[in-house]
Scaffold this motif. Structure first.
Motif, PDB file in Angstrom:
ATOM      1  N   HIS A  44       6.646  83.772  -4.827  1.00 32.71           N
ATOM      2  CA  HIS A  44       6.607  85.231  -4.864  1.00 32.71           C
ATOM      3  C   HIS A  44       7.150  85.804  -3.560  1.00 32.71           C
ATOM      4  O   HIS A  44       7.018  85.180  -2.502  1.00 32.71           O
ATOM      5  CB  HIS A  44       5.184  85.722  -5.092  1.00 32.71           C
ATOM      6  N   GLU A  47       3.575  86.281  -0.753  1.00 33.30           N
ATOM      7  CA  GLU A  47       2.659  85.300  -1.314  1.00 33.30           C
ATOM      8  C   GLU A  47       1.214  85.772  -1.347  1.00 33.30           C
ATOM      9  O   GLU A  47       0.397  85.224  -2.086  1.00 33.30           O
ATOM     10  CB  GLU A  47       2.763  83.993  -0.525  1.00 33.30           C
ATOM     11  N   VAL A  78       5.583  90.160  -8.526  1.00 29.54           N
ATOM     12  CA  VAL A  78       5.843  88.731  -8.309  1.00 29.54           C
ATOM     13  C   VAL A  78       7.302  88.325  -8.453  1.00 29.54           C
ATOM     14  O   VAL A  78       7.680  87.223  -8.027  1.00 29.54           O
ATOM     15  CB  VAL A  78       4.999  87.876  -9.283  1.00 29.54           C
ATOM     16  N   ASP A 106       9.337  83.741 -12.736  1.00 27.05           N
ATOM     17  CA  ASP A 106       8.489  82.992 -11.812  1.00 27.05           C
ATOM     18  C   ASP A 106       8.383  81.513 -12.158  1.00 27.05           C
ATOM     19  O   ASP A 106       7.903  80.725 -11.331  1.00 27.05           O
ATOM     20  CB  ASP A 106       7.099  83.624 -11.710  1.00 27.05           C
ATOM     21  N   ASN A 353      -1.657  80.710  -9.384  1.00 28.68           N
ATOM     22  CA  ASN A 353      -0.783  81.871  -9.543  1.00 28.68           C
ATOM     23  C   ASN A 353      -0.896  82.450 -10.951  1.00 28.68           C
ATOM     24  O   ASN A 353      -0.941  83.664 -11.142  1.00 28.68           O
ATOM     25  CB  ASN A 353       0.665  81.501  -9.234  1.00 28.68           C
TER      26      ASN A 353
END
Length: 376
Positions: A44, A47, A78, A106, A353
């Motif tokens: 990301h 973070e 993100v 992601d 995450n």
């Protein structure tokens, strides 16, 4: 045997010595043409932003408590367009094929022959089989393909915080509950009475569960949904039975309600008849979740990857995920000898995450500690 002294993985700023875990044996160097999939988690931009947001919407003392984000708002938080572009360009350059990218960019899943990965990751891949277990029947003489060390180019490494399906091994086989056939003289008409009789003899039933925990109502909301995660148990596929769910509901006077969605298609009447033990835990989870939250649409997410990777990418792609996720399968935190299980650190990053992204959307994850609690 594979000898790996001071092997390392340049991932998430960590240096790991990856060893072949207990329960696995080396078969041979992987075939160069063997096609292997690897999942990359894109770092990301900030973070810590996701965790700050999670605390802001979930802390009871926060003025933003309950002000959850939408799926698109999570994406803005993100998404790393630069990192995703660099990763996918690099993958194509080395000869890998990108097969899937999640909506927020992601997670990236890529496929390539082993010879491509060995050059790209500066490593060697090997085939492994479980100790004392025959590999796939009428198939290859190995059950798993993995490397014991790897590295990423610096310009790619800075945009990747986890790599799954590379230097990782599925969890060890474990013994689950064992199915026992009812006596042949037990007729269908007496099944209800038998169930209640067993309940009074120390066996669990929905009514006993509701009484013990003093659950005031079992009528859930039809406007929300709940999800039960089912995974391959120690590398062995598991299934559930729609007919068994119907029998359970009829036996215990539960309103008839089918499963709303089966993500992964794990329902198999045939598999449950051939090997009832492969259906015990999924049937248990599905039936009792419906028993304590009736009328709430139920989703089943099945993941046979052995490392949560299918579930992680699935929930990362769902714009309207169920508001409650129940997970009863897990990975060992420590091996019996006290060594960190290979690949666990990378998996923990990716899983955490995914959990944070669900949390900021107001989704709850309920995880069991396992049949014997959480050791270590």
């Amino acid at each position: 045997r594979v000898v790996a002294a001071l092997v390392w993985a340049a991932l998430a700023g960590l240096v790991d010595q990856v060893k072949v875990p207990k329960g696995w044996r080396h078969v041979r160097r992987a075939n160069e043409s063997h096609v292997h999939e690897i999942l990359f988690s894109v770092k990301h931009p900030d973070e810590n932003a996701l965790e700050r947001e999670l605390m802001a919407v979930s802390d009871p003392d926060s003025p933003r408590r309950g002000h959850y984000l939408t799926f698109d708002e999570v994406g803005e938080l993100v998404r790393n367009d630069q990192g995703h572009a660099m990763l996918t360009t690099w993958l194509k350059t080395v000869g890998a094929k990108v097969t899937r990218t999640t909506p927020h960019k992601d997670f990236v899943l890529a496929r390539a022959p082993v010879q491509v990965w060995e050059v790209a990751l500066n490593t060697e891949f090997h085939h492994f089989a479980r100790e004392g277990e025959r590999a796939l029947v009428n198939g290859p003489d190995f059950d798993h393909t993995a490397c014991l060390y790897m590295s990423l180019p610096d310009d790619i490494h800075r945009h990747v915080d986890a790599v799954l399906k590379a230097a990782m091994f599925p969890p060890p086989l474990r013994k689950g509950p064992v199915w026992r056939r009812m006596p042949k003289n037990e007729s269908d008409s007496s099944l209800r009475a038998t169930s209640r009789r067993l309940g009074s003899a120390g066996h669990m039933t929905p009514s006993k569960l509701l009484s013990y925990y003093d659950i005031p109502t079992v009528t859930g909301s039809s406007k929300v949904s709940q999800s039960v995660y089912e995974g391959a148990s120690g590398g062995q596929d598991t299934y559930w039975s729609a007919s068994d769910l119907l029998t359970f509901q009829e036996t215990h006077d539960i309103p008839l309600q089918p499963v709303a969605s089966d993500v992964g298609c794990s329902m198999s009447e045939m598999a449950c008849q051939v090997d009832p033990n492969s259906c015990l835990e999924p049937n248990l989870d599905i039936q009792y979740m419906q028993a304590v939250s009736q009328s709430t649409p139920q989703y089943i997410w099945y993941d046979n990857s052995g490392d949560f990777s299918q579930w992680i990418t699935a929930v990362a792609s769902d714009a309207n995920p169920p508001l409650v996720h129940s997970i009863s399968y897990g990975m060992p935190e420590l091996e019996e000898v006290g060594l960190v299980y290979p690949g666990l650190k990378q998996l923990a990053v990716a899983f955490n995450n995914a959990a944070k992204k669900l949390g900021v959307q107001g989704v709850t994850i309920m995880a069991s500690s396992g049949d014997d609690g959480a050791p270590g």
